[in-house]
Design an enzyme around this catalytic site. Structure first.
Site, PDB file in Angstrom:
ATOM      1  N   GLY A  45       0.825  -1.208   0.000  1.00 34.06           N
ATOM      2  CA  GLY A  45       0.000   0.000   0.000  1.00 34.06           C
ATOM      3  C   GLY A  45       0.856   1.254   0.000  1.00 34.06           C
ATOM      4  O   GLY A  45       2.048   1.219   0.322  1.00 34.06           O
ATOM      5  N   ILE A  66      -0.921  -7.760   9.654  1.00 31.95           N
ATOM      6  CA  ILE A  66      -1.933  -8.767   9.982  1.00 31.95           C
ATOM      7  C   ILE A  66      -1.295 -10.078  10.430  1.00 31.95           C
ATOM      8  O   ILE A  66      -1.976 -10.932  11.007  1.00 31.95           O
ATOM      9  CB  ILE A  66      -2.902  -9.029   8.806  1.00 31.95           C
ATOM     10  CG1 ILE A  66      -2.168  -9.497   7.546  1.00 31.95           C
ATOM     11  CG2 ILE A  66      -3.748  -7.787   8.533  1.00 31.95           C
ATOM     12  CD1 ILE A  66      -3.090  -9.937   6.417  1.00 31.95           C
ATOM     13  N   TYR A 153      -1.059 -18.532  -4.693  1.00 35.31           N
ATOM     14  CA  TYR A 153      -2.000 -17.463  -4.378  1.00 35.31           C
ATOM     15  C   TYR A 153      -3.437 -17.980  -4.381  1.00 35.31           C
ATOM     16  O   TYR A 153      -4.216 -17.719  -3.454  1.00 35.31           O
ATOM     17  CB  TYR A 153      -1.853 -16.320  -5.380  1.00 35.31           C
ATOM     18  CG  TYR A 153      -2.908 -15.249  -5.238  1.00 35.31           C
ATOM     19  CD1 TYR A 153      -2.877 -14.358  -4.166  1.00 35.31           C
ATOM     20  CD2 TYR A 153      -3.941 -15.130  -6.175  1.00 35.31           C
ATOM     21  CE1 TYR A 153      -3.851 -13.384  -4.028  1.00 35.31           C
ATOM     22  CE2 TYR A 153      -4.906 -14.151  -6.043  1.00 35.31           C
ATOM     23  CZ  TYR A 153      -4.860 -13.287  -4.969  1.00 35.31           C
ATOM     24  OH  TYR A 153      -5.832 -12.327  -4.825  1.00 35.31           O
ATOM     25  N   LYS A 157      -6.276 -18.176  -1.225  1.00 37.73           N
ATOM     26  CA  LYS A 157      -7.592 -17.552  -1.280  1.00 37.73           C
ATOM     27  C   LYS A 157      -8.714 -18.571  -1.060  1.00 37.73           C
ATOM     28  O   LYS A 157      -9.755 -18.241  -0.476  1.00 37.73           O
ATOM     29  CB  LYS A 157      -7.763 -16.815  -2.615  1.00 37.73           C
ATOM     30  CG  LYS A 157      -6.995 -15.501  -2.674  1.00 37.73           C
ATOM     31  CD  LYS A 157      -7.464 -14.560  -1.582  1.00 37.73           C
ATOM     32  CE  LYS A 157      -6.930 -13.170  -1.720  1.00 37.73           C
ATOM     33  NZ  LYS A 157      -7.477 -12.253  -0.701  1.00 37.73           N
ATOM     34  N   ARG A 288       2.277 -17.039 -19.254  1.00 38.72           N
ATOM     35  CA  ARG A 288       2.718 -16.925 -17.867  1.00 38.72           C
ATOM     36  C   ARG A 288       2.215 -18.107 -17.048  1.00 38.72           C
ATOM     37  O   ARG A 288       1.031 -18.441 -17.102  1.00 38.72           O
ATOM     38  CB  ARG A 288       2.201 -15.606 -17.273  1.00 38.72           C
ATOM     39  CG  ARG A 288       2.852 -15.191 -15.985  1.00 38.72           C
ATOM     40  CD  ARG A 288       2.411 -13.806 -15.572  1.00 38.72           C
ATOM     41  NE  ARG A 288       0.989 -13.773 -15.224  1.00 38.72           N
ATOM     42  CZ  ARG A 288       0.368 -12.727 -14.687  1.00 38.72           C
ATOM     43  NH1 ARG A 288       1.043 -11.609 -14.477  1.00 38.72           N
ATOM     44  NH2 ARG A 288      -0.909 -12.767 -14.393  1.00 38.72           N
TER      45      ARG A 288
END
Length: 331
Positions: A45, A66, A153, A157, A288
């Protein structure tokens, strides 16, 4: 645009609030007269995204991670609800460094669940991902039909969804997951190794550099403008239908475009600002690893249960985003 959704006088925590999506949510929540706490460690961020809020008495910044349970507890104290946006995004990053991706996206997610549950938070709305659909070839993507994840990833999730479901069934803790489909819009960072494709291509066009498409460009995506995503988050926070809780929802527009279509649209839109951009050559590179070939969401569940009505198509969103980037990236 969001005036039809009533949400005010609440204390709402936004994790990852210095990011593109998080800061966009904070802006609307403050506009609607809520107290907002941002938890961010600024690993991805940007502080500049929070600058407009720092003088607002209803905004509090908690600089923390976190992965640290105490930071999570500090942020959620006395909160009504949580919008959990913090994560390490990017399929390539997770392939390069699955351990850190897991620590943040799974360990950090569990910390936030535990801290929120213990603080008596009413509802926990979290950013899930279309990557969860994995190798499923079905189109459109329907929430109840997923395949095997194609990257670390995507695995993280999916684990988030499993934990959220478990916390609802075990503790009665209200969770709603939003499977984001290729979100784009103002403030999305065009720089860095893992930059999202739209701001990266825009930046390259503005600098007369050739964008490189992975593969032949016929992979397709359901590109989703940020205002549609904000609408979904507000609807998830405010729904009083208990049947709508402990669910995951596709957060998208419900149409798909190929990467070739996307790049040509960007070139055309930017060419209206600078005709030289129309001469920039588009190039192609290797495919990719970990990429899902085609992605398009069914948004019927969100329409039916949450009253979702996306306002921005890809073309409408591109006009808004390109205008912002032109005014903010052009020297």
């Amino acid at each position: 645009m969001f005036s039809e959704i009533e949400l005010s006088n609440k204390k709402i925590v936004v994790t990852g609030g210095a990011g593109f999506i998080g800061s966009s949510l904070i802006e609307v929540l403050l506009m609607k007269k809520n107290k907002v706490v941002c938890l961010d460690n600024f690993s991805t961020g940007k502080r500049e995204n929070l600058m407009p809020f720092l003088g607002n008495k209803d905004f509090t910044l908690v600089e923390g991670d976190i992965r640290n349970l105490e930071d999570c507890k500090r942020a959620v104290q006395d909160a009504d609800s949580v919008l959990h946006e913090a994560a390490l995004g990017s399929v390539p990053r997770s392939i390069h460094d699955p351990i850190t991706t897991n620590d943040v996206n799974v360990g950090g997610f569990l910390n936030m669940l535990v801290a929120s549950r213990d603080a008596g938070v009413k509802r926990f709305v979290y950013a899930a991902s279309s990557s969860t659909y994995g190798d499923s070839k079905a189109l459109p993507k329907v929430e109840e039909v997923i395949g095997k994840p194609l990257s670390a990833y995507a695995i993280t999730k999916y684990v988030n969804e499993l934990y959220a479901d478990n916390f609802f069934k075990t503790y009665g803790f209200e969770t709603i997951g939003l499977r984001y489909f290729n979100v784009f819009g103002p403030k999305q960072d065009p720089n860095g190794a893992y930059a999202a494709v739209i701001p990266k291509f825009v930046s390259q066009f503005i600098n007369y550099e050739s964008p490189v498409i992975n593969g032949d460009g016929e992979y397709s995506r359901d590109f989703t403008y940020i205002d549609n995503v904000i609408q979904m988050n507000l609807l998830a926070l405010t729904t009083e239908d208990q049947d709508a809780v402990n669910q995951v929802y596709n957060t998208a527009f419900g149409e798909r475009a190929t990467l070739n279509d996307l790049v040509l649209s960007l070139k055309e839109n930017l060419g209206d600002y600078d005709s030289k951009i129309k001469e920039v050559v588009i190039k192609h590179g290797p495919y990719r690893a970990g990429d899902v070939p085609h992605s398009m969401a069914s948004i019927e569940k969100a329409k039916k249960r949450l009253g979702y009505k996306p306002k921005f198509s890809l073309q409408q969103g591109l006009k808004e985003a390109v205008s912002w980037y032109w005014n903010n990236l052009k020297d």
